[in-house]
Write a protein that holds these residues in place. Structure first.
Motif, short mmCIF file in Angstrom:
data_model
loop_
_atom_site.label_atom_id
_atom_site.label_comp_id
_atom_site.label_asym_id
_atom_site.label_seq_id
_atom_site.Cartn_x
_atom_site.Cartn_y
_atom_site.Cartn_z
N LEU A 1 5.06 3.44 6.89
CA LEU A 1 5.74 4.17 5.83
C LEU A 1 5.52 3.52 4.47
O LEU A 1 5.90 4.07 3.44
CB LEU A 1 7.23 4.27 6.13
N LEU A 2 4.89 2.34 4.46
CA LEU A 2 4.54 1.65 3.23
C LEU A 2 3.05 1.82 2.95
O LEU A 2 2.25 2.02 3.88
CB LEU A 2 4.87 0.16 3.35
N PRO A 3 2.62 1.70 1.70
CA PRO A 3 1.19 1.78 1.38
C PRO A 3 0.43 0.59 1.96
O PRO A 3 0.95 -0.53 2.03
CB PRO A 3 1.17 1.75 -0.16
N LEU A 4 -0.78 0.82 2.37
CA LEU A 4 -1.62 -0.24 2.92
C LEU A 4 -1.97 -1.24 1.83
O LEU A 4 -2.37 -0.88 0.73
CB LEU A 4 -2.90 0.38 3.49
N GLY A 5 -1.84 -2.52 2.12
CA GLY A 5 -2.11 -3.56 1.15
C GLY A 5 -3.55 -4.02 1.15
O GLY A 5 -4.30 -3.80 2.12
N TYR B 1 1.30 -4.92 3.66
CA TYR B 1 1.65 -3.58 3.16
C TYR B 1 2.37 -3.76 1.83
O TYR B 1 3.20 -4.67 1.70
CB TYR B 1 2.54 -2.84 4.17
N ARG B 2 2.06 -2.93 0.88
CA ARG B 2 2.59 -3.11 -0.47
C ARG B 2 4.11 -2.98 -0.49
O ARG B 2 4.68 -2.00 -0.03
CB ARG B 2 1.96 -2.11 -1.43
N GLY B 3 4.75 -4.01 -1.01
CA GLY B 3 6.21 -4.00 -1.15
C GLY B 3 6.96 -4.42 0.09
O GLY B 3 8.20 -4.40 0.09
N GLN B 4 6.26 -4.86 1.14
CA GLN B 4 6.98 -5.23 2.36
C GLN B 4 7.73 -6.55 2.20
O GLN B 4 7.24 -7.48 1.57
CB GLN B 4 6.01 -5.34 3.54
#
Length: 244
Positions: A121-125, A197-200
């Motif tokens: 559910l988060l963008p791939l980093g 993941y971005r913002g994790q």
């Protein structure tokens, strides 16, 4: 595929071929998550809550370790969900929901990767793309809800194990499970030391959150490293501390 990953899969296959339940699941293309055996073999949960079930890898191991336990799994992607149902067919103590556990009731967009077990559910980093060559294949709208919408707190025995493998979304899952945490004795989660993941939230933040909720870190297992021997992620077991 790295040599370490190849060796792990070879060991898992060797183990799976010795267990009838796992051999049957191999016919559906599912290799049981036997790498978690050492971390969990001493537990005796009456209920296993399996959040991020994918194809049923963990559910299969849970059934092998705890034949009498109830297992409730969550997998929001239709494809892996259908495979999981096939792998666990005939198990009357197994239940599967096509949904994601979150703090929000409604729906959300999930990023589906080429190898769908990295979907989030988060963008791939950038680090995930660099280390694993991952990329987003599509997006999908999925159902989300708090855990108590599926399992009432009084249905959760004191011997409950909560397993979380949600690709960077672990803290949101925990916050969406707060109504049941007082009934959960053990939590087993895959946590990251670097941002995949971005913002994790990273492992330290999740550990701090769980400490505040009355859990202590009981073990660190299956640590993955990059080519420079830097730790990337690990499976961590937490146990509820009984207050005097």
């Amino acid at each position: 595929m790295s040599f370490d990953l190849f060796a792990l899969r070879a060991r898992k296959l060797s183990y799976a071929l010795r267990v009838p339940l796992f051999r049957r699941a191999l016919r559906t293309g599912v290799l049981a998550g036997v790498e978690h055996t050492y971390a969990l073999r001493h537990l005796t949960p009456g209920l296993v809550i399996d959040i991020g079930a994918n194809r049923g890898q963990f559910a299969l191991l849970a059934r092998h370790l705890w034949p009498a336990a109830y297992i409730t799994s969550f997998e929001p992607l239709p494809g892996p969900n259908a495979i999981c149902r096939k792998a666990m067919v005939g198990d009357e103590r197994f239940k599967l929901f096509e949904a994601a556990v979150s703090t929000e009731t409604g729906s959300s967009t999930i990023n589906v990767t080429r190898e769908d077990d990295s979907s989030s559910l988060l963008p791939l980093g950038e680090e995930h793309q660099r280390l694993y060559g991952s990329s987003i294949a599509s997006t999908l709208t999925i159902k989300t809800d708090r855990l108590c919408a599926f399992i009432a707190p009084d249905e959760c025995p004191a011997s409950c194990l909560l397993k979380i493998d949600t690709q960077g979304f672990e803290l949101e899952v925990l916050k969406g499970s707060e109504e049941l945490l007082r009934r959960v004795q053990h939590i087993y989660a895959e946590l990251s030391f670097i941002e995949l993941y971005r913002g994790q939230p990273l492992a330290s933040e999740v550990i701090s959150y769980l400490h505040a909720k009355g859990y202590q870190l009981a073990g660190v297992f299956n640590v993955a490293h990059d080519g420079a021997d830097r730790p990337i992620q690990a499976d961590m077991l937490f146990s509820r501390v009984e207050k005097e």
